[in-house]
Design an enzyme around this catalytic site. Sequence first.
Site, short mmCIF file in Angstrom:
data_model
loop_
_atom_site.label_atom_id
_atom_site.label_comp_id
_atom_site.label_asym_id
_atom_site.label_seq_id
_atom_site.Cartn_x
_atom_site.Cartn_y
_atom_site.Cartn_z
N LYS A 119 3.83 -8.50 2.77
CA LYS A 119 3.76 -7.07 3.08
C LYS A 119 4.76 -6.73 4.20
CE LYS A 119 0.20 -5.14 0.72
NZ LYS A 119 0.30 -4.07 -0.27
N ARG A 161 -13.67 -5.78 13.15
CA ARG A 161 -12.96 -4.89 12.25
C ARG A 161 -13.31 -3.45 12.61
NH1 ARG A 161 -10.96 -9.08 11.14
NH2 ARG A 161 -10.40 -9.94 9.09
N TYR A 208 -0.06 -13.10 2.23
CA TYR A 208 -0.18 -11.67 1.90
C TYR A 208 0.47 -10.81 2.99
CZ TYR A 208 -2.93 -7.23 1.77
OH TYR A 208 -3.36 -5.92 1.77
N PHE A 243 -9.30 0.88 -6.29
CA PHE A 243 -10.25 1.53 -5.37
C PHE A 243 -9.62 2.77 -4.74
CE2 PHE A 243 -13.12 2.40 -2.07
CZ PHE A 243 -12.58 2.17 -0.82
N ILE A 244 -8.52 2.59 -4.00
CA ILE A 244 -7.89 3.73 -3.31
C ILE A 244 -7.32 4.71 -4.34
CG2 ILE A 244 -6.00 4.44 -1.81
CD1 ILE A 244 -6.37 1.90 -0.21
N ASN A 254 2.04 -3.16 -16.81
CA ASN A 254 2.13 -4.13 -15.72
C ASN A 254 3.54 -4.05 -15.17
OD1 ASN A 254 2.58 -6.47 -14.22
ND2 ASN A 254 0.91 -7.52 -15.28
N ILE A 255 3.67 -3.69 -13.89
CA ILE A 255 5.03 -3.41 -13.36
C ILE A 255 5.87 -4.69 -13.29
CG2 ILE A 255 4.35 -1.38 -12.05
CD1 ILE A 255 4.54 -3.11 -9.48
N TYR A 312 -13.88 -20.00 1.80
CA TYR A 312 -12.57 -19.61 1.26
C TYR A 312 -11.73 -20.82 0.85
CZ TYR A 312 -13.12 -14.83 3.11
OH TYR A 312 -13.54 -13.56 3.38
N THR A 359 -0.42 -2.89 4.88
CA THR A 359 -1.77 -3.25 5.37
C THR A 359 -1.76 -3.41 6.88
OG1 THR A 359 -3.40 -5.02 5.43
CG2 THR A 359 -1.16 -5.68 4.91
N1 LIG Z 1 -8.73 -1.01 0.63
C1 LIG Z 1 -8.23 -1.25 1.83
O1 LIG Z 1 -8.92 -1.11 2.84
C2 LIG Z 1 -6.80 -1.70 1.99
C3 LIG Z 1 -6.46 -2.17 3.24
C4 LIG Z 1 -5.15 -2.58 3.47
C5 LIG Z 1 -4.22 -2.47 2.47
N2 LIG Z 1 -4.58 -1.98 1.26
C6 LIG Z 1 -3.51 -1.86 0.26
O2 LIG Z 1 -3.71 -0.66 -0.50
C7 LIG Z 1 -3.32 -0.88 -1.86
C8 LIG Z 1 -4.48 -0.53 -2.79
O3 LIG Z 1 -5.58 -1.27 -2.37
P1 LIG Z 1 -7.01 -1.13 -3.12
O4 LIG Z 1 -8.05 -1.41 -2.08
O5 LIG Z 1 -7.05 0.13 -3.92
O6 LIG Z 1 -6.95 -2.39 -4.09
P2 LIG Z 1 -7.34 -2.51 -5.64
O7 LIG Z 1 -7.21 -3.97 -5.97
O8 LIG Z 1 -8.61 -1.83 -5.89
O9 LIG Z 1 -6.18 -1.68 -6.39
C9 LIG Z 1 -4.93 -2.25 -6.71
C10 LIG Z 1 -4.60 -1.79 -8.13
O10 LIG Z 1 -3.28 -2.22 -8.45
C11 LIG Z 1 -3.27 -2.67 -9.79
N3 LIG Z 1 -2.17 -3.63 -9.98
C12 LIG Z 1 -1.99 -4.81 -9.32
N4 LIG Z 1 -0.89 -5.43 -9.80
C13 LIG Z 1 -0.36 -4.63 -10.76
C14 LIG Z 1 0.77 -4.72 -11.62
N5 LIG Z 1 1.58 -5.78 -11.59
N6 LIG Z 1 1.02 -3.69 -12.48
C15 LIG Z 1 0.18 -2.61 -12.53
N7 LIG Z 1 -0.92 -2.47 -11.75
C16 LIG Z 1 -1.17 -3.47 -10.87
C17 LIG Z 1 -4.63 -3.34 -9.99
O11 LIG Z 1 -4.97 -3.37 -11.37
C18 LIG Z 1 -5.54 -2.42 -9.17
O12 LIG Z 1 -6.12 -1.42 -9.98
C19 LIG Z 1 -2.87 -2.35 -1.94
O13 LIG Z 1 -1.45 -2.39 -1.82
C20 LIG Z 1 -3.51 -3.00 -0.72
O14 LIG Z 1 -2.72 -4.09 -0.22
C21 LIG Z 1 -5.85 -1.62 0.97
O1 LIG Z 2 -8.98 -4.01 4.09
C1 LIG Z 2 -8.06 -4.14 4.91
O2 LIG Z 2 -7.78 -3.37 5.82
C2 LIG Z 2 -7.13 -5.32 4.82
O3 LIG Z 2 -7.85 -6.42 5.20
C3 LIG Z 2 -8.55 -7.16 4.24
O4 LIG Z 2 -8.73 -8.36 4.95
P1 LIG Z 2 -10.14 -8.59 5.65
O5 LIG Z 2 -10.58 -7.42 6.44
O6 LIG Z 2 -10.07 -9.92 6.34
O7 LIG Z 2 -11.01 -8.70 4.31
P2 LIG Z 2 -12.53 -8.93 4.00
O8 LIG Z 2 -12.57 -9.82 2.82
O9 LIG Z 2 -13.16 -7.60 3.89
O10 LIG Z 2 -13.18 -9.77 5.26
C4 LIG Z 2 -13.51 -9.11 6.45
C5 LIG Z 2 -14.18 -10.13 7.35
O11 LIG Z 2 -15.46 -10.45 6.79
C6 LIG Z 2 -15.61 -11.85 6.68
N1 LIG Z 2 -16.51 -12.09 5.53
C7 LIG Z 2 -16.15 -11.68 4.28
C8 LIG Z 2 -17.02 -11.85 3.22
C9 LIG Z 2 -18.29 -12.46 3.44
O12 LIG Z 2 -19.12 -12.63 2.51
N2 LIG Z 2 -18.61 -12.85 4.71
C10 LIG Z 2 -17.75 -12.70 5.76
O13 LIG Z 2 -18.06 -13.08 6.91
C11 LIG Z 2 -14.18 -12.39 6.53
O14 LIG Z 2 -14.11 -13.74 6.93
C12 LIG Z 2 -13.42 -11.46 7.48
O15 LIG Z 2 -13.56 -11.92 8.81
C13 LIG Z 2 -7.71 -7.42 2.99
O16 LIG Z 2 -6.66 -8.33 3.32
C14 LIG Z 2 -7.07 -6.18 2.45
O17 LIG Z 2 -7.96 -5.32 1.80
C15 LIG Z 2 -6.41 -5.40 3.50
O18 LIG Z 2 -5.16 -5.93 3.74
#
Ligand SMILES: NC(=O)c1ccc[n+]([C@@H]2O[C@H](COP(=O)([O-])OP(=O)(O)OC[C@H]3O[C@@H](n4cnc5c(N)ncnc54)[C@H](O)[C@@H]3O)[C@@H](O)[C@H]2O)c1
Ligand SMILES: O=C(O)[C@H]1O[C@H](OP(=O)(O)OP(=O)(O)OC[C@H]2O[C@@H](n3ccc(=O)[nH]c3=O)[C@H](O)[C@@H]2O)[C@H](O)[C@@H](O)[C@@H]1O
Length: 387
Positions: A187, A258, A183, A26-27, A74-75, A329, A137
């Site tokens: 981290k 959130r 998790y 995603f990011i 895959n790392i 969950y 995170t």
């Molecule tokens: N989206 C958010 O709001 C959010 C919030 C907090 C932290 N993060 C962190 O940001 C990073 C990216 O998050 P995202 O939302 O893009 O998640 P995502 O799951 O969309 O992207 C993660 C990517 O990493 C790849 N990956 C995982 N394991 C791998 C491996 N062993 N080798 C190669 N590729 C691998 C997956 O295929 C995936 O495409 C993560 O470290 C996540 O913990 C994201």
């Molecule tokens: O995105 C982030 O900043 C971080 O937080 C997320 O954790 P969380 O926010 O708990 O993830 P969600 O699955 O999006 O849940 C958010 C809240 O919605 C609630 N939820 C989720 C899904 C649903 O169908 N209904 C519902 O009430 C969960 O219980 C939680 O309280 C994930 O851990 C990571 O992407 C990242 O570390």
Amino acid sequence: MASSRVDLDGNPIKPITICMIGAGGFIGSHLCEKLMSETPHKVLALDVYNDKIKHLLEPDTLPWAGRIQFHRLNIKHDSRLEGLIKIADLTINLAAICTPADYNTRPLDTIYSNFIDALPVVKYCSENNKRLIHFSTCEVYGKTIGSFLPKDSPLRQDPAYYVLKEDESPCIFGSIEKQRWSYACAKQLIERLIYAEGAENDLEFTIVRPFNWIGPRMDFIPGIDGPSEGVPRVLACFSNNLLRREPLKLVDGGQSQRTFVYIKDAIEAVLLMIENPARANGHIFNVGNPNNEVTVRQLAEMMTQVYSKVSEEAPLEKPTIDVSSKEFYGEGYDDSDKRIPDMTIINRQLGWNPKTSLWDLLESTLTYQHRTYAEAIKKAIAKPVAS
Ligand SMILES: NC(=O)c1ccc[n+]([C@@H]2O[C@H](COP(=O)([O-])OP(=O)(O)OC[C@H]3O[C@@H](n4cnc5c(N)ncnc54)[C@H](O)[C@@H]3O)[C@@H](O)[C@H]2O)c1
Ligand SMILES: O=C(O)[C@H]1O[C@H](OP(=O)(O)OP(=O)(O)OC[C@H]2O[C@@H](n3ccc(=O)[nH]c3=O)[C@H](O)[C@@H]2O)[C@H](O)[C@@H](O)[C@@H]1O
């Protein structure tokens, strides 16, 4: 375009090569889009999947062709990793299992993915004097101090008890059997290892703590572009419910709070970190939007309103239902009560602030979701269930 771009201190920005691990996510997909369309930098995009960046990789008539290379790896076990880090100037590590449904059900995979598998990335960067931007995170803060006060304590309204600050706030997790925290704890430990590599071996690092970044291409829609029994993060869960005209499920009543930030605002912050190393190295940055705070219940209500506008369909009579976390969950779930990022350090170092309101980011994201999935969902629902 390359020559005219300057950094925050007025110095010209020279093109670099970036090794982006997890670029297919995603990011990563939004970061690749930004780098290709607005900068001269090169990207070595490493991931096991590339469906979210395919539009950037072909056709080879694209204006940035030759500046982005996809490497399917895959790392966990790939000898090519060190070589790719060595030819790049900067490594950005996004690779992780980061969906909460996995943390208490696949704790070993979660810990390996978020700590063990990141160890060689940090090692290769440190040994080869390469800069590292590592994605952690906001979950490393865990729960707020205020959440341990009596429910009616006025101190719960005091920011000192809930604002999360990179260089002051503690990390507060639940007990070991609350395996949700596998998790965040993994981290936290990789953050401490990177910080120690900086202190002892001068590794140039930046750590990013995202606060719920949301937008198009986040996770998947179960049964359409992901497993039907999969449980993605809340944006995709609620989008799936809206698309299928099902009530949105509120875990434990949806009382957790959130703050949500639009992915496009957050990517601006990451580009500032990439292009201002002197201001970003050695720092941990909260990247979030403290103005976009809602409870999960309020998020559900707002998404229902926005989706009704986007789809021109009336909302359900009963748009939400409460479910227990155990049911949704399974065993070992726990939650962060509130996530307000302190913005002092990112404001001071990079002058960054988010711009997009929650309503606006939901409008553009749900427009994307409806345009991308509505047809496929209609077909899936119409198909007779295999007898
Ligand atoms: N989206 C958010 O709001 C959010 C919030 C907090 C932290 N993060 C962190 O940001 C990073 C990216 O998050 P995202 O939302 O893009 O998640 P995502 O799951 O969309 O992207 C993660 C990517 O990493 C790849 N990956 C995982 N394991 C791998 C491996 N062993 N080798 C190669 N590729 C691998 C997956 O295929 C995936 O495409 C993560 O470290 C996540 O913990 C994201
Ligand atoms: O995105 C982030 O900043 C971080 O937080 C997320 O954790 P969380 O926010 O708990 O993830 P969600 O699955 O999006 O849940 C958010 C809240 O919605 C609630 N939820 C989720 C899904 C649903 O169908 N209904 C519902 O009430 C969960 O219980 C939680 O309280 C994930 O851990 C990571 O992407 C990242 O570390």
